[in-house]
Design a protein around this motif. Sequence first.
Motif, short mmCIF file in Angstrom:
data_model
loop_
_atom_site.label_atom_id
_atom_site.label_comp_id
_atom_site.label_asym_id
_atom_site.label_seq_id
_atom_site.Cartn_x
_atom_site.Cartn_y
_atom_site.Cartn_z
N THR A 1 0.40 8.14 8.42
CA THR A 1 -0.73 7.23 8.24
C THR A 1 -0.87 6.71 6.82
OG1 THR A 1 -2.19 9.13 7.95
CG2 THR A 1 -2.11 8.13 10.14
N ILE A 2 -0.19 7.29 5.85
CA ILE A 2 -0.35 6.85 4.46
C ILE A 2 0.02 5.37 4.30
CG2 ILE A 2 1.96 7.64 3.74
CD1 ILE A 2 -1.23 7.66 1.58
N ASP A 3 0.96 4.88 5.06
CA ASP A 3 1.36 3.47 4.97
C ASP A 3 0.22 2.55 5.41
OD1 ASP A 3 4.21 4.12 4.32
OD2 ASP A 3 4.10 4.97 6.32
N ALA A 4 -0.51 2.96 6.45
CA ALA A 4 -1.66 2.18 6.91
C ALA A 4 -2.79 2.25 5.88
CB ALA A 4 -2.14 2.69 8.26
N VAL A 5 -2.95 3.39 5.24
CA VAL A 5 -3.96 3.52 4.17
C VAL A 5 -3.63 2.55 3.03
CG1 VAL A 5 -4.92 5.06 2.40
CG2 VAL A 5 -4.54 5.92 4.73
N LEU A 6 -2.36 2.52 2.61
CA LEU A 6 -1.95 1.62 1.53
C LEU A 6 -2.06 0.16 1.94
CD1 LEU A 6 1.02 3.66 0.08
CD2 LEU A 6 -1.20 3.27 -0.98
N LEU A 7 -1.74 -0.16 3.19
CA LEU A 7 -1.92 -1.51 3.70
C LEU A 7 -3.38 -1.93 3.57
CD1 LEU A 7 -1.41 -4.06 5.50
CD2 LEU A 7 -1.47 -2.53 7.47
N HIS A 8 -4.28 -1.04 3.93
CA HIS A 8 -5.71 -1.31 3.86
C HIS A 8 -6.16 -1.47 2.40
CE1 HIS A 8 -9.59 -0.33 6.33
NE2 HIS A 8 -9.82 -1.30 5.46
N MET A 9 -5.64 -0.64 1.51
CA MET A 9 -5.98 -0.75 0.09
C MET A 9 -5.51 -2.09 -0.49
SD MET A 9 -5.15 3.02 -1.42
CE MET A 9 -6.21 4.43 -1.10
N ILE A 10 -4.29 -2.48 -0.14
CA ILE A 10 -3.74 -3.75 -0.63
C ILE A 10 -4.59 -4.92 -0.11
CG2 ILE A 10 -1.77 -5.33 -0.49
CD1 ILE A 10 0.01 -2.73 -0.37
N ASN A 11 -4.96 -4.87 1.17
CA ASN A 11 -5.78 -5.94 1.74
C ASN A 11 -7.12 -6.06 1.01
OD1 ASN A 11 -6.41 -7.93 3.96
ND2 ASN A 11 -8.07 -6.46 4.25
N ASN A 12 -7.80 -4.94 0.81
CA ASN A 12 -9.11 -4.98 0.15
C ASN A 12 -8.98 -5.37 -1.32
OD1 ASN A 12 -10.03 -4.18 2.62
ND2 ASN A 12 -11.17 -2.43 1.89
N ALA A 13 -7.93 -4.91 -1.99
CA ALA A 13 -7.72 -5.29 -3.39
C ALA A 13 -7.48 -6.79 -3.50
CB ALA A 13 -6.55 -4.51 -3.99
N HIS A 14 -6.71 -7.33 -2.57
CA HIS A 14 -6.46 -8.78 -2.56
C HIS A 14 -7.75 -9.54 -2.28
CE1 HIS A 14 -4.71 -12.55 -0.60
NE2 HIS A 14 -4.54 -12.68 -1.89
N ALA A 15 -8.54 -9.03 -1.31
CA ALA A 15 -9.81 -9.70 -0.96
C ALA A 15 -10.77 -9.70 -2.14
CB ALA A 15 -10.46 -8.98 0.23
N LEU A 16 -10.78 -8.66 -2.92
CA LEU A 16 -11.69 -8.57 -4.07
C LEU A 16 -11.14 -9.26 -5.30
CD1 LEU A 16 -12.89 -4.90 -3.58
CD2 LEU A 16 -14.18 -6.99 -3.11
N GLY A 17 -9.93 -9.82 -5.21
CA GLY A 17 -9.35 -10.55 -6.33
C GLY A 17 -8.72 -9.66 -7.40
N VAL A 18 -8.58 -8.38 -7.13
CA VAL A 18 -8.02 -7.46 -8.13
C VAL A 18 -6.54 -7.74 -8.35
CG1 VAL A 18 -7.52 -5.02 -8.60
CG2 VAL A 18 -9.75 -5.69 -7.66
N LEU A 19 -5.81 -8.14 -7.29
CA LEU A 19 -4.37 -8.37 -7.41
C LEU A 19 -4.05 -9.70 -8.07
CD1 LEU A 19 -3.16 -7.05 -3.94
CD2 LEU A 19 -3.23 -5.84 -6.12
N SER A 20 -5.02 -10.58 -8.18
CA SER A 20 -4.74 -11.90 -8.75
C SER A 20 -5.15 -12.01 -10.21
CB SER A 20 -5.45 -12.97 -7.93
OG SER A 20 -6.84 -12.74 -7.91
N ARG A 21 -5.49 -10.91 -10.82
CA ARG A 21 -5.91 -10.94 -12.24
C ARG A 21 -4.72 -10.90 -13.15
NH1 ARG A 21 -10.97 -6.79 -11.98
NH2 ARG A 21 -12.17 -8.03 -10.55
#
Length: 199
Positions: A179-199
């Motif tokens: 399940t760790i891969d699904a956890v990381l998928l979820h983290m990446i999605n939320n980080a992208h949604a919050l604009g953290v990955l685009s800084r």
Amino acid sequence: DPNLGIIYTGMILAYYILIDDSNYVKVTLFGSGNKQWINYILYGGVSYLIFYFTTPILYSTLFPQVNAIISIDTLNQQLLQAALTTSETIRNIAYILLIPTIESMLFFGGFPQFYARMIKTDFTLDYKNPKTYLVILLAATAFTLFHITAKGINNWQALFVSFMFALTSMIVILITKRTIDAVLLHMINNAHALGVLSR
């Protein structure tokens, strides 16, 4: 938000009630063998890209009568609006680390194990077993129903995206048996949604 704290504390308790160490359980958080973070991140990242690019295509294919192109970025902005708090640090810890971990563990770990026990199949997520697909659909449906609280029952585009996200998460678990891969998928999605990955 104290209500959110109570809900997610309840979800943690539910996870530990639903998991089982019997023969039904063949999927764990980290899988078997050594912890290989590069593989986890790779699977989580590739899964996110597949989800991000295929969901709008699937949406326009399934709903051609709707003259709107679904945008993951636009729908994720709803998450950003809901996540506005006084502290950006607390928001990021909650929405990028805690919420994805708790939701993924419960909806893609605990619930599927429970469903597998109820329909008397093991949780190996075998491609050839038709009950595997029932477990995947039940998990995706539960995840989507939970997100009605955040997205609204009339926002069916956002609910479709939530359902596709859950399917993607369960498929990556089907492939990796962890399940760790699904956890990381979820983290990446939320980080992208919050604009953290685009800084």
